[in-house]
Write a protein that holds these residues in place. Structure first.
Motif, PDB file in Angstrom:
ATOM      1  N   SER A 178       0.735  -1.203   0.073  1.00  0.00           N
ATOM      2  CA  SER A 178      -0.038  -0.009  -0.019  1.00  0.00           C
ATOM      3  C   SER A 178       0.867   1.385  -0.185  1.00  0.00           C
ATOM      4  N   ALA A 179       0.462   2.454  -0.769  1.00  0.00           N
ATOM      5  CA  ALA A 179       1.054   3.641  -0.841  1.00  0.00           C
ATOM      6  C   ALA A 179       2.466   3.382  -1.602  1.00  0.00           C
ATOM      7  N   ALA A 180       2.263   2.363  -2.439  1.00  0.00           N
ATOM      8  CA  ALA A 180       3.608   2.335  -3.429  1.00  0.00           C
ATOM      9  C   ALA A 180       3.057   1.982  -4.883  1.00  0.00           C
ATOM     10  N   THR A 181       3.835   2.326  -5.795  1.00  0.00           N
ATOM     11  CA  THR A 181       3.286   2.107  -7.196  1.00  0.00           C
ATOM     12  C   THR A 181       4.304   0.960  -7.607  1.00  0.00           C
ATOM     13  N   THR A 182       3.374  -0.030  -8.256  1.00  0.00           N
ATOM     14  CA  THR A 182       3.851  -1.161  -8.944  1.00  0.00           C
ATOM     15  C   THR A 182       3.817  -0.990 -10.497  1.00  0.00           C
ATOM     16  N   GLU A 183       5.267  -1.155 -11.159  1.00  0.00           N
ATOM     17  CA  GLU A 183       4.868  -1.270 -12.652  1.00  0.00           C
ATOM     18  C   GLU A 183       4.833  -2.652 -13.088  1.00  0.00           C
ATOM     19  N   VAL A 184       3.745  -2.828 -13.944  1.00  0.00           N
ATOM     20  CA  VAL A 184       3.113  -4.237 -14.476  1.00  0.00           C
ATOM     21  C   VAL A 184       3.342  -4.154 -15.988  1.00  0.00           C
ATOM     22  N   THR A 185       4.142  -5.228 -16.654  1.00  0.00           N
ATOM     23  CA  THR A 185       4.144  -5.462 -18.019  1.00  0.00           C
ATOM     24  C   THR A 185       3.439  -6.595 -18.185  1.00  0.00           C
ATOM     25  N   VAL A 186       2.353  -6.771 -19.086  1.00  0.00           N
ATOM     26  CA  VAL A 186       1.732  -8.053 -19.618  1.00  0.00           C
ATOM     27  C   VAL A 186       1.912  -7.939 -21.048  1.00  0.00           C
ATOM     28  N   MET A 187       2.692  -9.263 -21.500  1.00  0.00           N
ATOM     29  CA  MET A 187       2.925  -9.484 -22.893  1.00  0.00           C
ATOM     30  C   MET A 187       1.904 -10.930 -23.333  1.00  0.00           C
ATOM     31  N   ASN A 188       1.416 -10.655 -24.371  1.00  0.00           N
ATOM     32  CA  ASN A 188       0.282 -11.638 -24.988  1.00  0.00           C
ATOM     33  C   ASN A 188       0.887 -12.548 -25.908  1.00  0.00           C
ATOM     34  N   GLY A 189       1.159 -13.642 -25.416  1.00  0.00           N
ATOM     35  CA  GLY A 189       1.753 -14.720 -26.340  1.00  0.00           C
ATOM     36  C   GLY A 189       0.920 -15.553 -27.126  1.00  0.00           C
ATOM     37  N   LEU A 190      -0.509 -15.314 -27.035  1.00  0.00           N
ATOM     38  CA  LEU A 190      -1.547 -16.133 -27.405  1.00  0.00           C
ATOM     39  C   LEU A 190      -1.673 -15.421 -29.023  1.00  0.00           C
ATOM     40  N   ASP A 191      -2.513 -16.552 -29.566  1.00  0.00           N
ATOM     41  CA  ASP A 191      -2.672 -15.916 -31.125  1.00  0.00           C
ATOM     42  C   ASP A 191      -4.109 -15.122 -31.235  1.00  0.00           C
ATOM     43  N   GLU A 192      -4.810 -14.678 -30.132  1.00  0.00           N
ATOM     44  CA  GLU A 192      -5.686 -13.837 -29.935  1.00  0.00           C
ATOM     45  C   GLU A 192      -5.667 -12.887 -29.115  1.00  0.00           C
ATOM     46  N   SER A 193      -6.603 -11.803 -29.237  1.00  0.00           N
ATOM     47  CA  SER A 193      -6.518 -10.942 -28.086  1.00  0.00           C
ATOM     48  C   SER A 193      -6.768 -11.149 -26.795  1.00  0.00           C
ATOM     49  N   THR A 194      -6.457 -10.521 -25.674  1.00  0.00           N
ATOM     50  CA  THR A 194      -6.666 -11.093 -24.316  1.00  0.00           C
ATOM     51  C   THR A 194      -6.692  -9.629 -23.554  1.00  0.00           C
ATOM     52  N   THR A 195      -7.058  -9.878 -22.034  1.00  0.00           N
ATOM     53  CA  THR A 195      -7.051  -8.931 -21.437  1.00  0.00           C
ATOM     54  C   THR A 195      -6.737  -9.214 -19.941  1.00  0.00           C
ATOM     55  N   VAL A 196      -6.626  -8.380 -19.037  1.00  0.00           N
ATOM     56  CA  VAL A 196      -6.195  -8.660 -17.561  1.00  0.00           C
ATOM     57  C   VAL A 196      -6.804  -7.672 -16.885  1.00  0.00           C
ATOM     58  N   HIS A 197      -7.472  -7.998 -15.700  1.00  0.00           N
ATOM     59  CA  HIS A 197      -8.531  -7.020 -14.662  1.00  0.00           C
ATOM     60  C   HIS A 197      -8.114  -7.503 -13.511  1.00  0.00           C
ATOM     61  N   TRP A 198      -7.599  -6.335 -12.517  1.00  0.00           N
ATOM     62  CA  TRP A 198      -7.304  -6.692 -11.243  1.00  0.00           C
ATOM     63  C   TRP A 198      -8.464  -6.433 -10.501  1.00  0.00           C
ATOM     64  N   HIS A 199      -9.030  -7.798  -9.938  1.00  0.00           N
ATOM     65  CA  HIS A 199     -10.413  -7.440  -9.204  1.00  0.00           C
ATOM     66  C   HIS A 199     -10.236  -7.143  -7.736  1.00  0.00           C
ATOM     67  N   GLY A 200     -10.914  -6.171  -7.666  1.00  0.00           N
ATOM     68  CA  GLY A 200     -10.971  -5.779  -6.102  1.00  0.00           C
ATOM     69  C   GLY A 200      -9.620  -4.715  -5.717  1.00  0.00           C
TER      70      GLY A 200
END
Length: 86
Positions: free
Chosen positions: A28-50
């Protein structure tokens, strides 16, 4: 392919493999840098629940990651400890 029951295989997709993803420990009170690479052959997404973060950083259907594409975001966390999923 993942086996949830001995002798039975299921076609699965996951983070860095076929099942589940890594545990992310955020402070908490910190910033986290996230990189998500899609290795699939179709579009995808990520959602941070909560996770209480800005809509721009929260992923979901408005942030499609194209095949071979990369999505970078900063998670500015400011909330009490919680167990969440993505």
């Amino acid at each position: 392919v993942t086996s949830f029951v001995a002798g039975t295989a299921a076609s699965t997709r996951g983070f860095n493999g076929s099942f589940l993803g890594p545990t992310l420990l955020l402070r908490s009170a910190a910033t986290t840098e996230v990189t998500v690479m899609n290795g699939l052959d179709e579009s995808t997404t990520v959602h941070w629940h909560g996770l209480l973060i800005s809509s721009e950083a929260d992923g979901g259907p408005h942030h499609l990651i194209q095949p071979g594409g990369t999505w970078r975001t900063a998670l500015d966390v400011d909330q009490a400890p919680a167990t969440l999923w993505y």
